[in-house]
Scaffold this active site. Structure first.
Site, PDB file in Angstrom:
ATOM      1  N   ASP A  37       0.862  -1.179   0.000  1.00  0.00           N
ATOM      2  CA  ASP A  37       0.000   0.000   0.000  1.00  0.00           C
ATOM      3  C   ASP A  37       0.900   1.232   0.000  1.00  0.00           C
ATOM      4  O   ASP A  37       1.800   1.339   0.829  1.00  0.00           O
ATOM      5  CB  ASP A  37      -0.892  -0.014   1.246  1.00  0.00           C
ATOM      6  CG  ASP A  37      -2.025   0.998   1.180  1.00  0.00           C
ATOM      7  OD1 ASP A  37      -1.779   2.162   0.777  1.00  0.00           O
ATOM      8  OD2 ASP A  37      -3.148   0.641   1.552  1.00  0.00           O
ATOM      9  N   GLN A 101     -14.356   2.316   2.232  1.00  0.00           N
ATOM     10  CA  GLN A 101     -13.791   1.950   0.930  1.00  0.00           C
ATOM     11  C   GLN A 101     -13.513   3.206   0.115  1.00  0.00           C
ATOM     12  O   GLN A 101     -14.355   4.108   0.027  1.00  0.00           O
ATOM     13  CB  GLN A 101     -14.746   1.031   0.168  1.00  0.00           C
ATOM     14  CG  GLN A 101     -14.159   0.487  -1.117  1.00  0.00           C
ATOM     15  CD  GLN A 101     -15.078  -0.520  -1.810  1.00  0.00           C
ATOM     16  OE1 GLN A 101     -16.236  -0.675  -1.472  1.00  0.00           O
ATOM     17  NE2 GLN A 101     -14.532  -1.194  -2.803  1.00  0.00           N
ATOM     18  N   HIS A 107     -10.653  -5.631  -2.651  1.00  0.00           N
ATOM     19  CA  HIS A 107      -9.290  -5.805  -2.142  1.00  0.00           C
ATOM     20  C   HIS A 107      -9.302  -6.037  -0.639  1.00  0.00           C
ATOM     21  O   HIS A 107     -10.229  -5.639   0.050  1.00  0.00           O
ATOM     22  CB  HIS A 107      -8.400  -4.613  -2.493  1.00  0.00           C
ATOM     23  CG  HIS A 107      -8.847  -3.299  -1.941  1.00  0.00           C
ATOM     24  ND1 HIS A 107      -9.915  -2.592  -2.444  1.00  0.00           N
ATOM     25  CD2 HIS A 107      -8.347  -2.546  -0.928  1.00  0.00           C
ATOM     26  CE1 HIS A 107     -10.053  -1.457  -1.786  1.00  0.00           C
ATOM     27  NE2 HIS A 107      -9.122  -1.407  -0.827  1.00  0.00           N
ATOM     28  N   PHE A 108      -8.262  -6.701  -0.175  1.00  0.00           N
ATOM     29  CA  PHE A 108      -8.041  -6.956   1.246  1.00  0.00           C
ATOM     30  C   PHE A 108      -6.780  -6.229   1.681  1.00  0.00           C
ATOM     31  O   PHE A 108      -5.807  -6.169   0.938  1.00  0.00           O
ATOM     32  CB  PHE A 108      -7.857  -8.449   1.513  1.00  0.00           C
ATOM     33  CG  PHE A 108      -9.139  -9.228   1.540  1.00  0.00           C
ATOM     34  CD1 PHE A 108      -9.738  -9.552   2.749  1.00  0.00           C
ATOM     35  CD2 PHE A 108      -9.740  -9.651   0.363  1.00  0.00           C
ATOM     36  CE1 PHE A 108     -10.919 -10.278   2.779  1.00  0.00           C
ATOM     37  CE2 PHE A 108     -10.921 -10.376   0.385  1.00  0.00           C
ATOM     38  CZ  PHE A 108     -11.518 -10.686   1.596  1.00  0.00           C
ATOM     39  N   HIS A 109      -6.807  -5.725   2.917  1.00  0.00           N
ATOM     40  CA  HIS A 109      -5.650  -5.104   3.545  1.00  0.00           C
ATOM     41  C   HIS A 109      -5.052  -6.095   4.536  1.00  0.00           C
ATOM     42  O   HIS A 109      -5.789  -6.697   5.319  1.00  0.00           O
ATOM     43  CB  HIS A 109      -6.067  -3.854   4.341  1.00  0.00           C
ATOM     44  CG  HIS A 109      -6.633  -2.758   3.517  1.00  0.00           C
ATOM     45  ND1 HIS A 109      -5.899  -1.648   3.164  1.00  0.00           N
ATOM     46  CD2 HIS A 109      -7.858  -2.590   2.971  1.00  0.00           C
ATOM     47  CE1 HIS A 109      -6.653  -0.838   2.443  1.00  0.00           C
ATOM     48  NE2 HIS A 109      -7.852  -1.389   2.312  1.00  0.00           N
TER      49      HIS A 109
END
Length: 145
Positions: A37, A101, A107-109
């Site tokens: 990220d 969001q 997506h996953f964090h």
């Protein structure tokens, strides 16, 4: 944006998948792409996205895509743990603007956490140094099983 809408092929994750935008890649297989990220909430904050999807959120995704995606999330989370030795790991996913969001590609964090170290707010510290992200990506990638 609400939970309903049309997928935007111009979103940043779609551009990364097409190679139009750079990313510090951690892992890639037939189903997922994992990368750092650029606005990390903690050292090692990694994102995992489906490669072949136009789902804006979890509620829109097909179960067969989710199966490969969550396997990729687990694989990357294990590598983050092995590489960075955090005290804990947050795995999170947001659906719709009111939930937090900001990019409308599912997506996953994966966010490593250490005792006594506060988790930052998204983009609070500005954009991370690209060379630092690349080094972290390599460190985590080396631990992918």
């Amino acid at each position: 944006m609400s939970l309903d809408g049309t997928y935007d092929d111009g979103n940043i994750f779609a551009k990364i998948l097409r190679g139009e935008m750079p990313a510090a890649k951690v892992f890639e297989d037939d189903h997922v792409l994992a990368f750092m990220d650029v606005f990390p909430q903690a050292k090692g904050h990694t994102l995992v996205i489906p490669k072949h999807s136009h789902a804006r959120n979890l509620l829109e995704e097909e179960p067969q895509v989710l199966a490969g995606l969550i396997q990729g999330v687990q694989r990357v989370a294990k590598a983050v743990r092995a590489a960075l030795n955090p005290d804990g790991i947050v795995v999170t996913q947001f659906n719709g603007a009111p939930a937090g969001q900001t990019i409308y590609h599912l997506h996953f964090h994966i966010i490593p956490r250490w005792e006594g170290v506060a988790m930052g707010r998204h983009a609070e510290g500005g954009m991370a140094d690209p060379d630092e992200l690349k080094a972290l990506a390599q460190q985590i990638a080396a631990k992918i099983a």
